[in-house]
Design a protein around this motif. Structure first.
Motif, PDB file in Angstrom:
ATOM      1  N   ARG A 266       8.696   1.771  -4.398  1.00  9.58           N
ATOM      2  CA  ARG A 266       7.715   0.735  -4.038  1.00  9.58           C
ATOM      3  C   ARG A 266       8.218  -0.655  -4.436  1.00  9.58           C
ATOM      4  O   ARG A 266       8.238  -1.588  -3.614  1.00  9.58           O
TER       5      ARG A 266
ATOM      6  N   ASN B  27      -0.273   9.873   7.022  1.00 10.03           N
ATOM      7  CA  ASN B  27       0.215   8.514   7.280  1.00 10.03           C
ATOM      8  C   ASN B  27       1.736   8.414   7.326  1.00 10.03           C
ATOM      9  O   ASN B  27       2.278   7.315   7.468  1.00 10.03           O
ATOM     10  N   ARG B  28       2.425   9.532   7.220  1.00  7.12           N
ATOM     11  CA  ARG B  28       3.889   9.479   7.132  1.00  7.12           C
ATOM     12  C   ARG B  28       4.527   8.958   8.411  1.00  7.12           C
ATOM     13  O   ARG B  28       5.522   8.219   8.369  1.00  7.12           O
TER      14      ARG B  28
ATOM     15  N   PRO C 208       0.839  -1.213   0.000  1.00  5.57           N
ATOM     16  CA  PRO C 208       0.000   0.000   0.000  1.00  5.57           C
ATOM     17  C   PRO C 208       0.876   1.266   0.000  1.00  5.57           C
ATOM     18  O   PRO C 208       0.630   2.202   0.773  1.00  5.57           O
ATOM     19  N   TYR C 209       1.907   1.309  -0.829  1.00  5.58           N
ATOM     20  CA  TYR C 209       2.907   2.382  -0.749  1.00  5.58           C
ATOM     21  C   TYR C 209       2.288   3.775  -0.882  1.00  5.58           C
ATOM     22  O   TYR C 209       2.655   4.697  -0.165  1.00  5.58           O
ATOM     23  N   HIS C 210       1.324   3.928  -1.789  1.00  4.19           N
ATOM     24  CA  HIS C 210       0.710   5.251  -1.982  1.00  4.19           C
ATOM     25  C   HIS C 210       0.050   5.737  -0.690  1.00  4.19           C
ATOM     26  O   HIS C 210       0.090   6.929  -0.369  1.00  4.19           O
ATOM     27  N   HIS C 211      -0.543   4.812   0.056  1.00  5.13           N
ATOM     28  CA  HIS C 211      -1.176   5.160   1.330  1.00  5.13           C
ATOM     29  C   HIS C 211      -0.183   5.824   2.272  1.00  5.13           C
ATOM     30  O   HIS C 211      -0.511   6.800   2.956  1.00  5.13           O
ATOM     31  N   TRP C 212       1.044   5.320   2.308  1.00  8.61           N
ATOM     32  CA  TRP C 212       2.038   5.847   3.244  1.00  8.61           C
ATOM     33  C   TRP C 212       2.609   7.193   2.802  1.00  8.61           C
ATOM     34  O   TRP C 212       3.177   7.916   3.616  1.00  8.61           O
ATOM     35  N   THR C 213       2.480   7.524   1.517  1.00 11.91           N
ATOM     36  CA  THR C 213       3.002   8.810   1.047  1.00 11.91           C
ATOM     37  C   THR C 213       2.070   9.970   1.374  1.00 11.91           C
ATOM     38  O   THR C 213       2.475  11.133   1.261  1.00 11.91           O
ATOM     39  N   LEU C 214       0.840   9.691   1.771  1.00 11.46           N
ATOM     40  CA  LEU C 214      -0.090  10.750   2.146  1.00 11.46           C
ATOM     41  C   LEU C 214       0.333  11.340   3.488  1.00 11.46           C
ATOM     42  O   LEU C 214       0.746  10.619   4.405  1.00 11.46           O
TER      43      LEU C 214
END
Length: 337
Positions: free
Chosen positions: A283, A202-203, A193-199
């Motif tokens: 990713r 969520n960092r 879920p890499y995109h999730h962590w870039t928000l």
């Protein structure tokens, strides 16, 4: 021969703590200090070298080292370490145990050194630290150093102390297997879920999970791969097999340093660092590291547990002693070869 070797080992076991023990500790510690200085601080040095010597007036981005120069600076210390260990230690083989120690150390160092050398790029990619173009050289080095120090204090150092406290309770095999397992789990949990962590909200979660991969590296194979090769082979081969295993580890570090330097580049040519071709992105680099850790877990199955056993028991040197005694008592008895 076996009796003479056991006599030496028994003398070492019975020896009291003396000054040379502390001397050995200090020498080993200073060796690791210089090793760590070269390998873990070099990412900050390359940032400064790029800004100072490859600055272009009017460019939108600060200067960066060309790929061939960056690869050479990152990898030269590892190449020297590999050559030195092979030159002094390469002599014999010791079966599946040696295969287990070399492959696990090799796979660990691909993942561990990749994470250490390129965590600065991951922090920028998720937005935990500002883009290089928005900082001057001193500000950038300070931000990266602060982030790396925070992760080291909260995970890397803590993981080592957990190993020190529990290695003779849980055992080497269990700690190494557990470490590779959780490194695999957290790598996939970050990558899929890499995109999730870039928000932005969520960092912090990303940083915590990324720190846990370092924690379980040190409360895991980054500690046990040093210990096990010194315990599971006979005394006459111990330094040789440990040297071969360590050299395999440095070969893995070279693969990580050179390979992921390119692999972690963005798939978009417009977003790569100056002079680099497009890579597979952060990713898929994390997914690749997760796969490497999974194979490390599998090859750990070749490594025996040494907890609670003497070096003589592990290597079978007591059997040699018993065989000699039985031959003396019964000369007609033959010993299988």
């Amino acid at each position: 021969m076996a009796r003479e070797q056991l006599g030496v080992l028994n003398a070492l076991d019975a020896a009291k703590t003396q000054w040379y023990h502390f001397t050995a500790i200090v020498i080993a510690g200073m060796g690791f200090f210089t090793d760590a200085y070269d390998l873990f601080c070099i990412s900050l040095v390359t940032k400064l070298l790029g800004r100072i010597y490859y600055h272009v007036d009017g460019a939108l981005k600060p200067g960066t080292l060309p790929p061939n120069v960056a690869a050479a600076v990152n990898g030269v210390a590892l190449v020297g370490t590999l050559v030195g260990q092979l030159f002094f230690e390469f002599m014999k083989r010791h079966g599946l145990h040696l295969l287990g120690t070399t492959t696990t150390w090799f796979l660990l160092d691909i993942a561990f050194y990749s994470q250490n050398l390129f965590q600065k790029d991951i922090f920028s990619a998720i937005g935990w630290i500002p883009k290089a173009a928005n900082m001057n050289a001193i500000h950038e080095v300070y931000k990266i150093a602060r982030a790396q120090t925070l992760i080291a204090l909260c995970s890397t150092v803590l993981g080592y102390w957990f190993t020190v406290a529990l290695i003779d309770i849980m055992g080497r095999f269990a700690i190494q297997l557990m470490g590779f397992f959780f490194m695999t789990v957290f790598m996939f949990a970050l990558a899929i879920p890499y995109h999730h962590w870039t928000l932005e909200p969520n960092r912090i979660g990303f940083v915590i999970m990324y720190s846990l991969t370092f924690f379980f590296a040190n409360f895991g194979p980054n500690a046990t791969t040093f210990v096990v090769p010194a315990e599971i082979v006979p005394a006459r081969l111990r330094s040789t097999c440990h040297g071969i295993s360590a050299a395999a580890g440095k070969a893995g570090a070279i693969v990580g340093a050179f390979g992921f330097l390119y692999a972690a580049q963005s798939t978009d040519p417009a977003k790569t660092d100056t002079g680099y071709p497009p890579g597979i992105g952060v990713r898929y680099s994390l997914i690749m590291l997760g796969v490497i850790n999974f194979f490390g877990m599998l090859f750990t199955l070749l490594v025996p547990e040494s907890k609670g056993k003497s070096l003589e028991e592990l290597t079978g040197e007591n059997r040699d002693e018993n065989d000699e005694k039985q031959i003396q008592m019964d000369p007609s008895r033959t010993v299988p070869i």
